[in-house]
Structures are given as C-alpha cells and as structure tokens.
Scaffold this active site. Structure first.
Site, PDB file in Angstrom:
ATOM      1  N   TRP A   1      44.254  38.987  41.629  1.00 29.02           N
ATOM      2  CA  TRP A   1      44.465  37.713  42.330  1.00 29.02           C
ATOM      3  C   TRP A   1      43.433  37.526  43.450  1.00 29.02           C
ATOM      4  CZ3 TRP A   1      50.277  36.056  42.873  1.00 29.02           C
ATOM      5  CH2 TRP A   1      50.949  36.287  41.655  1.00 29.02           C
TER       6      TRP A   1
ATOM      7  N   ASP B   1      43.953  44.048  37.249  1.00 30.37           N
ATOM      8  CA  ASP B   1      45.356  44.243  36.868  1.00 30.37           C
ATOM      9  C   ASP B   1      45.596  43.913  35.397  1.00 30.37           C
ATOM     10  OD1 ASP B   1      44.804  41.493  37.967  1.00 30.37           O
ATOM     11  OD2 ASP B   1      46.785  41.107  37.111  1.00 30.37           O
TER      12      ASP B   1
ATOM     13  N   TYR C   1      40.344  39.663  27.468  1.00 27.71           N
ATOM     14  CA  TYR C   1      39.741  39.975  28.764  1.00 27.71           C
ATOM     15  C   TYR C   1      40.217  41.338  29.255  1.00 27.71           C
ATOM     16  CZ  TYR C   1      39.177  39.936  33.841  1.00 27.71           C
ATOM     17  OH  TYR C   1      38.884  40.288  35.132  1.00 27.71           O
TER      18      TYR C   1
ATOM     19  N   LYS D   1      37.982  44.814  29.910  1.00 28.85           N
ATOM     20  CA  LYS D   1      37.903  45.489  31.207  1.00 28.85           C
ATOM     21  C   LYS D   1      38.383  46.934  31.108  1.00 28.85           C
ATOM     22  CE  LYS D   1      36.774  43.946  34.658  1.00 28.85           C
ATOM     23  NZ  LYS D   1      35.421  43.936  35.300  1.00 28.85           N
TER      24      LYS D   1
ATOM     25  N   LEU E   1      23.839  40.448  32.058  1.00 27.78           N
ATOM     26  CA  LEU E   1      24.594  41.660  31.765  1.00 27.78           C
ATOM     27  C   LEU E   1      24.954  41.791  30.291  1.00 27.78           C
ATOM     28  CD1 LEU E   1      27.009  41.803  34.856  1.00 27.78           C
ATOM     29  CD2 LEU E   1      24.991  43.222  34.430  1.00 27.78           C
TER      30      LEU E   1
ATOM     31  N   ALA F   1      30.883  40.197  36.058  1.00 29.66           N
ATOM     32  CA  ALA F   1      31.834  40.332  34.949  1.00 29.66           C
ATOM     33  C   ALA F   1      31.986  39.009  34.220  1.00 29.66           C
ATOM     34  CB  ALA F   1      33.201  40.787  35.467  1.00 29.66           C
ATOM     35  N   TYR F   2      32.480  39.119  32.986  1.00 32.12           N
ATOM     36  CA  TYR F   2      32.945  37.945  32.238  1.00 32.12           C
ATOM     37  C   TYR F   2      34.399  37.750  32.662  1.00 32.12           C
ATOM     38  CZ  TYR F   2      34.106  34.923  28.248  1.00 32.12           C
ATOM     39  OH  TYR F   2      34.502  33.882  27.451  1.00 32.12           O
TER      40      TYR F   2
ATOM     41  N   GLY G   1      28.561  35.692  43.179  1.00 31.87           N
ATOM     42  CA  GLY G   1      29.988  35.425  43.063  1.00 31.87           C
ATOM     43  C   GLY G   1      30.724  35.686  44.362  1.00 31.87           C
TER      44      GLY G   1
END
Length: 292
Positions: A155, A110, A133, A137, A45, A68-69, A19
């Site tokens: 971002w 965030d 989501y 997290k 994962l 991560a998803y 990624g």
C-alpha cells in the site's frame, strides 16, 4: 556500512529512480553515497542485455531495485512482460553482483501472500500469490537469492507517483461520491519511511527478507476517509463528498487482491531501532509535501 572507513564513496545504482520510491530513496540517501539513478528511459529492465551492460559498466557496490512492473491488473494479460521485469531483470542483477562482489536490494510486495492469514504476515510465512503480478514478484525474490536484502512492503504512497492517495484526491474533486472497498485490510506505507528503512538495512549490512509498513491497520475505505479529512484541513480539497464502503465483490478486477495484507514489521523496527509511526501521521507528511 556506508561511509565508515571507506576511501571512496559507495557507488549505489537505483533503478526506477523516477518513481515514487526511487525519488524518496534518492532524497534520503546517505550523504557519502554516490547515487547513480536509472529510469525506464535510460534502462529497460525487460531487456536482459541492457541490464547486464549497465551493471557491468557502472559496477555498483549496491543496486537498489525499485523499478518494477506494477500494473497489477494488466499483468494478467501481460504475464510474460511482468516476469521479464520483476524476475528476469532481478536474476541478471543478482548474477552480475555476485561476480563483482556487489549487493542487491530487491523491493517486493504483500502480493506474494494469499491474504488468508489470521495474523500479520511474517517474513518467513509461506508465499501463495493469487495473481500474475504476485507470482512475478515471488519469482523475483527467488532470483535475488539469500545474499540479498528483500524488502516487502504494501500500500505504498508518496509524492511524485500514481497511487491510492493521488487517485482519491482526483476522484474527490471530480465526483459527488466515491465508492471504496472496505473488506481488504492492510497498512498504508509512505515512501519516506520505506526509504529510510531500506537505507537502514543497507547501512547495517543486513541480508534476508524483511517487512516494512507504517504502523496501524486500515481498510481501503478507512484510508480514503483519512485522505479526505487530512486533505480538507490542508486545503487540498474544497469540499467533502460521501465515501461509500463497498465489498470487493462489487468492484471486480482482473487480478485477485489479497484480502489481508498486513505485514509484521516488528523485526525490522527492532533491528533498526526505529519507532513505530502510525500510517495516519505519515499520510499527513505525504500531503504536506504536496502542499509545499
């Protein structure tokens, strides 16, 4: 610290290595580190047994969990999968590393915040995620534990990944007009500076929750305008198109986004001795990578 007084290279496993952040982490890793990259193809994962087996076999000194998803809207209908990757895998990683004496670096977001703060979000602020989501997290942060480094960011953009910059460049080439939300506020973050901050915390044996975004403030509309302006200068676009500001209500999505995502990164900059670099400058660095 990496490389100080060691008889062997520190073994560092990086998940999500294919990624945009994974690539930046590998490119900027300390020279003395022995990096073991894992990708979606080599390590699922969502499979706890696969995660457990990989860490037990590799026995890394550090795991930087950049995998991560991240399909924010799809997570509303795939919440169990989002939790499996964003929280379940973290629980397995953290558990085995505590047994082996290794350390975990968990990359977070965030989206764990509600977006209604009157000031930039600080690491100790109350979390109140608005989306599946974000909830997954936040659960991943809890699973990482107090002995981990938790790096929240927002971002994110960088070479080699799907992000707002690549989306805008594509739309500006394909369309005669682009419409961009102007009432969501934050600060763009380049993977180059984010990776450098992560390695800085690792080298200083940090623990706890930290924030990192590039300096400045923007809306997505501001960011889109800057992308077009910089891309025109670098020859990545051959024409300018109108960029039209719209309200979030005009662009409904399955997942609710935080309206205010600005992260207070001052403690991280102070701890690392890093100067503030404005997001416009790091955007330019990202786009230069694209032209190289």
């Amino acid at each position: 610290m990496i490389g100080e007084g060691q008889t062997r290279a520190m073994k560092i496993m990086v998940t999500g290595a294919a990624g945009q952040l994974g690539r930046a982490l590998i490119a900027s890793a300390p020279p003395s580190a022995n990096i073991i990259p894992t990708t979606r193809d080599s390590l699922d994962l969502a499979d706890p047994s696969a995660v457990s087996r990989a860490v037990s076999e590799i026995r890394p000194d550090i795991v930087v969990n950049a995998g991560a998803y991240v399909a924010v809207d799809r997570a509303e209908s795939e919440e169990s999968l989002a939790y499996a990757i964003n929280a379940g895998a973290v629980e397995v990683l953290a558990g085995i590393l505590r047994e082996t004496g290794g350390r975990l670096v968990q990359v977070s977001t965030d989206f764990v915040f509600s977006g209604d703060s009157p000031r930039a979000w600080q690491p100790g602020d109350l979390r109140a995620p608005l989306s599946a989501y974000g909830r997954s997290k936040a659960a991943g942060e809890d699973a990482a534990g107090e002995d981990a480094i938790i790096m929240r960011t927002a971002w994110v953009h960088g070479a080699g990944g799907a992000n707002f910059v690549t989306t805008m460049l594509r739309l500006m080439r394909e369309r005669d007009e682009v419409r961009v939300v102007c009432d969501q506020i934050g600060a763009p973050t380049w993977t180059g500076t984010l990776a450098r901050a992560i390695w800085g915390l690792v080298e200083r044996d940090a623990v706890g929750t930290w924030h990192w975004s590039d300096a400045g403030v923007a809306s997505w509309y501001d960011f889109a305008l800057a992308i077009q302006e910089e891309a025109l200068v670098l020859g990545l676009l051959d024409r300018a198109v109108p960029v039209v500001p719209i309200q979030t209500s005009e662009y409904p999505t399955p997942a609710t986004r935080p309206a205010f995502s600005l992260l207070d990164s001052s403690a991280t900059r102070q701890a690392l001795g890093f100067r503030a670099i404005h997001w416009r400058e790091t955007l330019r660095q990202h786009l230069r990578e694209v032209t190289a």
